[in-house]
Every structure is written in structure tokens, then in C-alpha cells.
Write a protein that holds these residues in place. Sequence first.
Motif, mmCIF file in Angstrom:
data_model
loop_
_atom_site.group_PDB
_atom_site.id
_atom_site.type_symbol
_atom_site.label_atom_id
_atom_site.label_comp_id
_atom_site.label_asym_id
_atom_site.label_seq_id
_atom_site.Cartn_x
_atom_site.Cartn_y
_atom_site.Cartn_z
ATOM 1 N N LEU A 65 -7.015 3.538 -2.033
ATOM 2 C CA LEU A 65 -6.333 2.414 -1.400
ATOM 3 C C LEU A 65 -7.157 1.821 -0.256
ATOM 4 O O LEU A 65 -7.179 0.602 -0.063
ATOM 5 N N LEU A 120 0.829 -1.206 0.000
ATOM 6 C CA LEU A 120 0.000 0.000 0.000
ATOM 7 C C LEU A 120 0.865 1.258 0.000
ATOM 8 O O LEU A 120 0.554 2.241 -0.696
ATOM 9 N N THR A 151 -1.155 7.236 -5.845
ATOM 10 C CA THR A 151 -2.521 6.721 -5.863
ATOM 11 C C THR A 151 -3.255 7.328 -4.673
ATOM 12 O O THR A 151 -2.722 7.336 -3.560
ATOM 13 N N ARG A 164 2.221 2.030 -3.450
ATOM 14 C CA ARG A 164 1.194 2.623 -4.328
ATOM 15 C C ARG A 164 0.903 4.068 -3.928
ATOM 16 O O ARG A 164 0.700 4.923 -4.780
ATOM 17 N N ARG A 165 0.900 4.328 -2.631
ATOM 18 C CA ARG A 165 0.672 5.710 -2.185
ATOM 19 C C ARG A 165 1.853 6.587 -2.572
ATOM 20 O O ARG A 165 1.654 7.754 -2.949
#
Length: 296
Positions: A69, A56, A64, A59-60
Motif C-alpha cells: 500500500l 487504504l 493487503t 484494503r489493509r
Amino acid sequence: MRGATTLFTEAGIASPEADALELLCHAWEIDRAALHRHRLFDDPVPDSVSARFAELCDRRRQRTPLQHLTGIAYFRHLQLQVGPGVFVPRPETELLVGSVLAELSEFSTPDSTIETEEVRRPIVIDLCSGSGAISLSVATEFDGVDVLGVERESAALDWSLTNLEHSRLGESRVEFIGADATSITQARPDLRGRADIVVTNPPYVPDSAVPRDPEVADHDPAAALFGGDTGLEIPGLIISEAEQLLRPGGLFLMEHSEDQGADARELLEATAGLRHAATFQDYTGRDRYTVARRQA
């Protein structure tokens, strides 16, 4: 947590520590209170949680949106489900809801324990309703209102219908329909002159503008952002619709950018029936939304 906060800071994320905390809770499937207890007692993070948290965070780091998320956007007292295809509601829009509720407070609500003449239920129409944030906040915070959300984009409409399924409405009623907010009175002429309040957070970014934040530029749907050459072409069409939808004395409220207040007032004053335009500020003191009232 420290590593994630540093990672997010280097990526230019505005709230690195808060985002790291939210993602760790999501990966661990616990709330903040439980996370605080784990940290207080120095409990180890399970390997499976660490792996999910690392994924996560990566991706952050790539910007994103946090809400994509976790799948959740917090708005007033609601936890809305959001994801690709719908505009993530912003905190400043909560002020728009507050003004709608203040207007609704002037209405009497039926008392089911007293046999008297029925009190008319107020009607609110939410144009460009997106995730349903405004519609559902109004309906769940004022008992006994009828709210109609109008959303053209099918993906956004699906999210609003999902959020409706998980909302406790009490005596209020909410309906979301797929229609173009700039021509709703053509599709639904029965709505003309029905609304006590018309509220909208329309697309108002100029077409040539490039959003600064990657979360907006790469993930918010363009249909929810761009409002024409100046950004006010679509809002202008929505103002025309609102004039037709409102009862005499009804209130119109529209969000806009911090530099569009004067132009929004000019558009409203140019109509035949909307008057007394006034602009209000957001939490940071910037112009954020303008209201006007339908004259007889």
C-alpha cells in the motif's frame, strides 16, 4: 486513527496502531514528525486525505500488505521499493546482513590517499536476491565491496534493479543478474571459487504448508516461499552451488525456518568442503540462520 486501529484489530492485524499511523502518513504525504505536529495542534485532516486514508484502510483490512500500500519496505537503513511480484523483506533477515558485515570487517579496504599495492576487494554473492535487500544493505554499509545478486524471477529482478538505481553505493559495486540460484555455476562457470561470502534467504517453506498470514499466502510470490517437499530441497541445491562459488576460507550464510536448524547443519556437513556449521537465533530467540566455512 482510533477507528482504523479498531478496524485492523478486528481484522487480526498484528500491529494495528502502527499500520494505521503509517497509512495516514502515506495518505497525507508527510512523515511521522509532521503528523505528530498536526495532531499536537489538533489540525483537521483534509477531506481528500481522509478519503484516501479510508480507501487504504479498507484494503489493509482485507490483508493487503502494508508495504504494498505504501510501496516501501524498511530494511536496516534502507527504504526499498516493493510491490506485487517480490518477497517483502523481514526484520529477521537484517541479522543475516549483520553477520555478513562482521565477516567483511576482517577485510582491509583500499586507502585512495596512499600509493601502495592494491588491496583485493571482497566479493559477496547473494543467491535468491529478491528485492535486493541483502545485497544493497551490504554494499551501502561496507565501502569497497563487490556484490552480485542472483534472482530467477523477472518481477523480483525488476524491483531489485529499481532499488539499485536509488542506492548510494560509495566505493562499492552491485550487479543483479537474472539466473537460477540452484544452477548458477553452470550458467556462470567464471564465478567458481570467486566469492569470499555467499549469502542466501532461499525459499524454505514445505510445499504442503499453508502460510498462516493472508499477507504471505495471498501476496508473497510462491517462488520465494516454497522450497520442496520438506522445504529444504531448494536450499540443498543452493548449498551445493555455494560450495562451488566460495574461495577456500569463504563463509556461507543461509536463512531458514525456526525448526530447520539441525537439518540445515546436516546438509552442510554432508558436503565435501563446507564445515563448522553453526546456527544462530533471531530477535525472538528462535533458530533463524546457519553458517559454515569453505575448507581448503
